[in-house]
Motif scaffolding. Structure first.
Motif, short mmCIF file in Angstrom:
data_model
loop_
_atom_site.label_atom_id
_atom_site.label_comp_id
_atom_site.label_asym_id
_atom_site.label_seq_id
_atom_site.Cartn_x
_atom_site.Cartn_y
_atom_site.Cartn_z
N ARG A 38 0.84 -1.20 0.00
CA ARG A 38 0.00 0.00 0.00
C ARG A 38 0.87 1.24 0.00
N GLN A 39 0.28 2.32 -0.52
CA GLN A 39 0.98 3.60 -0.54
C GLN A 39 0.02 4.69 -0.11
N ALA A 40 0.33 5.30 1.01
CA ALA A 40 -0.46 6.40 1.52
C ALA A 40 0.03 7.71 0.92
N PRO A 41 -0.79 8.75 0.88
CA PRO A 41 -0.38 10.03 0.32
C PRO A 41 0.89 10.55 0.98
N GLY A 42 1.86 10.90 0.16
CA GLY A 42 3.10 11.47 0.67
C GLY A 42 4.05 10.46 1.29
N LYS A 43 3.74 9.18 1.19
CA LYS A 43 4.59 8.16 1.79
C LYS A 43 5.05 7.16 0.74
N GLU A 44 6.08 6.41 1.08
CA GLU A 44 6.55 5.36 0.18
C GLU A 44 5.63 4.15 0.27
N ARG A 45 5.68 3.37 -0.78
CA ARG A 45 4.89 2.14 -0.78
C ARG A 45 5.46 1.19 0.26
N THR A 87 -8.58 1.67 10.34
CA THR A 87 -8.34 2.98 10.93
C THR A 87 -7.97 3.96 9.83
N PRO A 88 -8.06 5.26 10.10
CA PRO A 88 -7.67 6.24 9.07
C PRO A 88 -6.23 6.05 8.59
N GLU A 89 -5.39 5.46 9.41
CA GLU A 89 -4.00 5.21 9.02
C GLU A 89 -3.89 4.13 7.95
N ASP A 90 -4.94 3.40 7.71
CA ASP A 90 -4.95 2.39 6.66
C ASP A 90 -5.31 2.99 5.29
N THR A 91 -5.66 4.26 5.26
CA THR A 91 -5.99 4.92 4.00
C THR A 91 -4.79 4.91 3.07
N ALA A 92 -4.98 4.37 1.88
CA ALA A 92 -3.89 4.23 0.92
C ALA A 92 -4.43 3.63 -0.37
N VAL A 93 -3.57 3.65 -1.37
CA VAL A 93 -3.83 2.85 -2.56
C VAL A 93 -3.19 1.49 -2.30
N MET A 107 9.88 -7.47 0.22
CA MET A 107 10.48 -6.35 -0.51
C MET A 107 9.82 -6.17 -1.86
N GLU A 108 9.59 -4.92 -2.23
CA GLU A 108 8.99 -4.61 -3.53
C GLU A 108 9.79 -5.22 -4.67
N THR A 109 11.10 -5.15 -4.55
CA THR A 109 11.96 -5.61 -5.64
C THR A 109 11.86 -7.11 -5.88
N ALA A 110 11.26 -7.83 -4.96
CA ALA A 110 11.10 -9.28 -5.14
C ALA A 110 9.93 -9.63 -6.06
N TYR A 111 9.11 -8.63 -6.39
CA TYR A 111 7.90 -8.86 -7.18
C TYR A 111 8.09 -8.34 -8.59
N ASN A 112 7.65 -9.15 -9.54
CA ASN A 112 7.84 -8.83 -10.95
C ASN A 112 6.64 -8.11 -11.57
N TYR A 113 5.45 -8.39 -11.05
CA TYR A 113 4.23 -7.89 -11.69
C TYR A 113 3.36 -7.18 -10.65
N GLN A 116 -2.79 -2.15 -10.89
CA GLN A 116 -2.92 -0.70 -10.97
C GLN A 116 -3.28 -0.07 -9.64
N GLY A 117 -3.75 -0.88 -8.71
CA GLY A 117 -4.08 -0.38 -7.39
C GLY A 117 -5.56 -0.08 -7.22
N THR A 118 -6.00 -0.13 -5.97
CA THR A 118 -7.37 0.22 -5.62
C THR A 118 -7.34 1.09 -4.37
N GLN A 119 -8.13 2.16 -4.40
CA GLN A 119 -8.09 3.13 -3.31
C GLN A 119 -8.93 2.65 -2.13
N VAL A 120 -8.35 2.74 -0.96
CA VAL A 120 -9.07 2.48 0.30
C VAL A 120 -9.00 3.75 1.13
N THR A 121 -10.15 4.25 1.51
CA THR A 121 -10.22 5.46 2.33
C THR A 121 -11.03 5.15 3.58
N VAL A 122 -10.41 5.42 4.72
CA VAL A 122 -11.06 5.16 6.00
C VAL A 122 -11.31 6.49 6.68
#
Length: 124
Positions: A38-45, A87-93, A107-113, A116-122
């Motif tokens: 997941r990736q929250a606004p302004g944060k790394e995945r 919780t609101p802290e779970d809000t992310a794509v 690790m992200e680098t371990a994944y090949n595919y 597009q992501g799905t938005q979750v807003t709490v």
């Protein structure tokens, strides 16, 4: 090549639940370990949860352990993320990812595919 499509995101109140799904197409699904990030606004995945290609091994990040559950149905080429006590802290794509290895990985680098992501807003 694996194609991944996430679904199930949306808006939910704090304390509620959502179930994300990721549908895979392409090579045999059972030959891929799967993960959710997941990736929250302004944060790394960040890593959320992963499951081995057999489904026998799962691993979750500490921040979601006990609240989120990853599962897969190899007959239907899908992986799910059941999210409870949100919780609101779970809000992310939220992103689904696949790797052509049997074991879980965080690790992200371990994944090949990637999907597009799905938005979750709490909401609080």
């Amino acid at each position: 090549q694996v194609q991944l499509v996430e679904s199930g995101g949306g808006l939910v109140q704090a304390g509620g639940s959502l179930r994300l799904s990721c549908a895979a197409s392409g090579p045999p699904f059972s030959t891929y370990a799967m993960g959710w990030f997941r990736q929250a606004p302004g944060k790394e995945r960040e890593f959320v949860a992963a499951i081995s290609w057999s489904g026998r091994s799962v691993y979750s990040a500490g921040s979601v352990k006990g609240r989120f559950t990853i599962s897969r149905d190899n007959a239907k080429n899908t992986v799910h993320l059941q999210m409870n006590v949100l919780t609101p802290e779970d809000t992310a794509v939220y992103y689904c990812a696949a790797r052509p290895q049997p074991s879980v990985a965080t690790m992200e680098t371990a994944y090949n595919y990637w999907g597009q992501g799905t938005q979750v807003t709490v909401s609080s």
